[in-house]
Design a protein around this motif. Structure first.
Motif, mmCIF file in Angstrom:
data_model
loop_
_atom_site.group_PDB
_atom_site.id
_atom_site.type_symbol
_atom_site.label_atom_id
_atom_site.label_comp_id
_atom_site.label_asym_id
_atom_site.label_seq_id
_atom_site.Cartn_x
_atom_site.Cartn_y
_atom_site.Cartn_z
ATOM 1 N N UNK A 1 0.820 -1.207 0.000
ATOM 2 C CA UNK A 1 0.000 0.000 0.000
ATOM 3 C C UNK A 1 0.858 1.264 0.000
ATOM 4 N N UNK A 2 1.930 1.241 0.774
ATOM 5 C CA UNK A 2 2.801 2.418 0.822
ATOM 6 C C UNK A 2 3.413 2.708 -0.541
ATOM 7 N N UNK A 3 3.926 1.674 -1.203
ATOM 8 C CA UNK A 3 4.540 1.880 -2.513
ATOM 9 C C UNK A 3 3.496 2.219 -3.567
ATOM 10 N N UNK A 4 2.324 1.618 -3.461
ATOM 11 C CA UNK A 4 1.252 1.949 -4.397
ATOM 12 C C UNK A 4 0.869 3.414 -4.267
ATOM 13 N N UNK A 5 0.757 3.907 -3.030
ATOM 14 C CA UNK A 5 0.421 5.315 -2.808
ATOM 15 C C UNK A 5 1.480 6.225 -3.420
ATOM 16 N N UNK A 6 2.742 5.876 -3.209
ATOM 17 C CA UNK A 6 3.833 6.708 -3.748
ATOM 18 C C UNK A 6 3.782 6.742 -5.262
ATOM 19 N N UNK A 7 3.641 5.575 -5.877
ATOM 20 C CA UNK A 7 3.651 5.505 -7.338
ATOM 21 C C UNK A 7 2.410 6.151 -7.939
ATOM 22 N N UNK A 8 1.254 5.907 -7.343
ATOM 23 C CA UNK A 8 0.024 6.536 -7.844
ATOM 24 C C UNK A 8 0.129 8.058 -7.760
ATOM 25 N N UNK A 9 0.696 8.556 -6.658
ATOM 26 C CA UNK A 9 0.818 10.010 -6.485
ATOM 27 C C UNK A 9 1.800 10.604 -7.483
ATOM 28 N N UNK A 10 2.867 9.875 -7.773
ATOM 29 C CA UNK A 10 3.893 10.391 -8.685
ATOM 30 C C UNK A 10 3.446 10.355 -10.142
ATOM 31 N N UNK B 1 1.550 0.260 -13.339
ATOM 32 C CA UNK B 1 1.106 -1.115 -13.523
ATOM 33 C C UNK B 1 1.320 -1.960 -12.277
ATOM 34 N N UNK B 2 0.618 -3.058 -12.223
ATOM 35 C CA UNK B 2 0.748 -3.978 -11.092
ATOM 36 C C UNK B 2 2.177 -4.488 -10.973
ATOM 37 N N UNK B 3 2.818 -4.748 -12.103
ATOM 38 C CA UNK B 3 4.198 -5.241 -12.081
ATOM 39 C C UNK B 3 5.134 -4.242 -11.410
ATOM 40 N N UNK B 4 4.913 -2.952 -11.653
ATOM 41 C CA UNK B 4 5.767 -1.926 -11.056
ATOM 42 C C UNK B 4 5.580 -1.851 -9.545
ATOM 43 N N UNK B 5 4.358 -1.989 -9.102
ATOM 44 C CA UNK B 5 4.106 -1.993 -7.653
ATOM 45 C C UNK B 5 4.778 -3.206 -7.027
ATOM 46 N N UNK C 1 -12.403 10.326 -7.297
ATOM 47 C CA UNK C 1 -13.537 10.042 -8.177
ATOM 48 C C UNK C 1 -13.425 8.688 -8.871
ATOM 49 N N UNK C 2 -12.270 8.043 -8.783
ATOM 50 C CA UNK C 2 -12.114 6.727 -9.404
ATOM 51 C C UNK C 2 -12.663 5.603 -8.522
ATOM 52 N N UNK C 3 -12.944 5.907 -7.263
ATOM 53 C CA UNK C 3 -13.477 4.883 -6.372
ATOM 54 C C UNK C 3 -14.899 4.485 -6.777
ATOM 55 N N UNK C 4 -15.261 3.264 -6.428
ATOM 56 C CA UNK C 4 -16.659 2.861 -6.579
ATOM 57 C C UNK C 4 -17.533 3.772 -5.730
ATOM 58 N N UNK C 5 -18.783 3.903 -6.095
ATOM 59 C CA UNK C 5 -19.690 4.794 -5.374
ATOM 60 C C UNK C 5 -19.715 4.477 -3.884
ATOM 61 N N UNK C 6 -19.780 3.193 -3.542
ATOM 62 C CA UNK C 6 -19.874 2.809 -2.135
ATOM 63 C C UNK C 6 -18.630 3.228 -1.365
ATOM 64 N N UNK C 7 -17.464 3.050 -1.971
ATOM 65 C CA UNK C 7 -16.217 3.429 -1.298
ATOM 66 C C UNK C 7 -16.091 4.947 -1.184
ATOM 67 N N UNK D 1 -7.135 -7.899 -4.940
ATOM 68 C CA UNK D 1 -7.662 -8.371 -6.230
ATOM 69 C C UNK D 1 -7.252 -7.492 -7.404
ATOM 70 N N UNK D 2 -6.760 -6.280 -7.135
ATOM 71 C CA UNK D 2 -6.343 -5.401 -8.213
ATOM 72 C C UNK D 2 -6.025 -4.006 -7.709
ATOM 73 N N UNK D 3 -5.670 -3.123 -8.649
ATOM 74 C CA UNK D 3 -5.305 -1.749 -8.284
ATOM 75 C C UNK D 3 -6.481 -0.999 -7.665
ATOM 76 N N UNK D 4 -7.686 -1.253 -8.165
ATOM 77 C CA UNK D 4 -8.860 -0.571 -7.628
ATOM 78 C C UNK D 4 -9.008 -0.840 -6.131
ATOM 79 N N UNK D 5 -8.743 -2.064 -5.726
ATOM 80 C CA UNK D 5 -8.856 -2.426 -4.309
ATOM 81 C C UNK D 5 -7.775 -1.726 -3.492
ATOM 82 N N UNK D 6 -6.583 -1.571 -4.059
ATOM 83 C CA UNK D 6 -5.518 -0.848 -3.357
ATOM 84 C C UNK D 6 -5.912 0.605 -3.151
ATOM 85 N N UNK D 7 -6.420 1.231 -4.204
ATOM 86 C CA UNK D 7 -6.819 2.636 -4.108
ATOM 87 C C UNK D 7 -7.913 2.816 -3.070
#
Length: 216
Positions: free
Chosen positions: A15-24, A31-35, A124-130, A51-57
């Motif tokens: 999650x920490x690395x995903x946050x850094x990469x998504x922010x940058x 991509x998942x491979x980069x994370x 805004x990329x999150x599902x409505x419920x999230x 299950x995927x990037x959406x779940x990480x976000x």
């Protein structure tokens, strides 16, 4: 917010690395491979944790909103002692509670800067419920601050207090725009500056009366 002393789990590392990469580079620019490479595992290996990037976000944005609210509630509970009113014997003064809330949010603003960028760009990329869950948690967090602020400045009307809280959040959450970490004057100095500015903003509102202009 409490400081962890134990080592982060693999899930937390992801999650920490995903946050850094998504922010940058943006959510779709990573991509998942980069994370996976950032934490030393294969991209497909991430699917054992998410299950995927959406779940990480979703976990990142819902998680930080929940963490801020939980931390603020803990600070209030500690101030209340036995759970009674802060006006009671041995309770912490409202000014000290407000300082504690500010300190907690500054910890977040300085230590989790990628999450601020991520929230601004990708909510805004999150599902409505999230997304609704994030907003619900944030509203609760704001109202908690409003209650404490009005204890410190009882003459401030609720709408004005709420506007002041949102404005101070905007100030504190400006940290991603302050420059690279190495260009700042140091964490302690930056934290003290942000704290003084936040208290100054609240004090300015506290000196006003409903319908009156801000003091010069």
């Amino acid at each position: 917010m409490a400081t962890r002393t134990d080592a982060p789990t693999r899930r937390e590392q992801i999650l920490k690395e995903a946050a850094r990469l998504f922010a940058e580079r943006g959510f779709h620019g990573v991509g998942v491979d980069e994370i996976g490479a950032a934490v030393g595992i294969s991209g497909p290996g991430l699917y054992r944790h998410f299950p995927g990037k959406d779940a990480m976000l979703a976990e990142l944005l819902v998680g930080i909103s929940d963490s801020l609210l939980t931390g603020a509630k803990r600070r209030l509970a500690e101030a209340d002692g036995s759970g009674g009113s802060r006006a009671g014997s041995g309770a912490t003064a409202p000014e000290a509670v407000l300082d504690s809330l500010i300190e907690g949010h500054i910890d977040f603003a300085l230590d989790d800067r990628p999450l601020i960028t991520l929230h601004d760009r990708e909510l805004d990329r999150l599902r409505d419920a999230d997304r609704k869950m994030v907003r619900q948690l944030q509203r609760q967090y704001v109202e908690l601050w409003v209650g404490v602020l009005r204890e410190v400045y009882p003459a401030v009307a609720e709408p004005a207090a709420r506007s002041a809280v949102h404005s101070v959040f905007g100030l504190l959450n400006s940290t991603p725009h302050l420059g690279r970490p190495g260009s700042l004057p140091g964490r302690a100095v930056t934290a003290e500056l942000l704290h003084r500015m936040a208290r100054g903003a609240f004090a300015a509102v506290g000196r006003c009366r409903e319908g009156s202009p801000l003091p010069e």
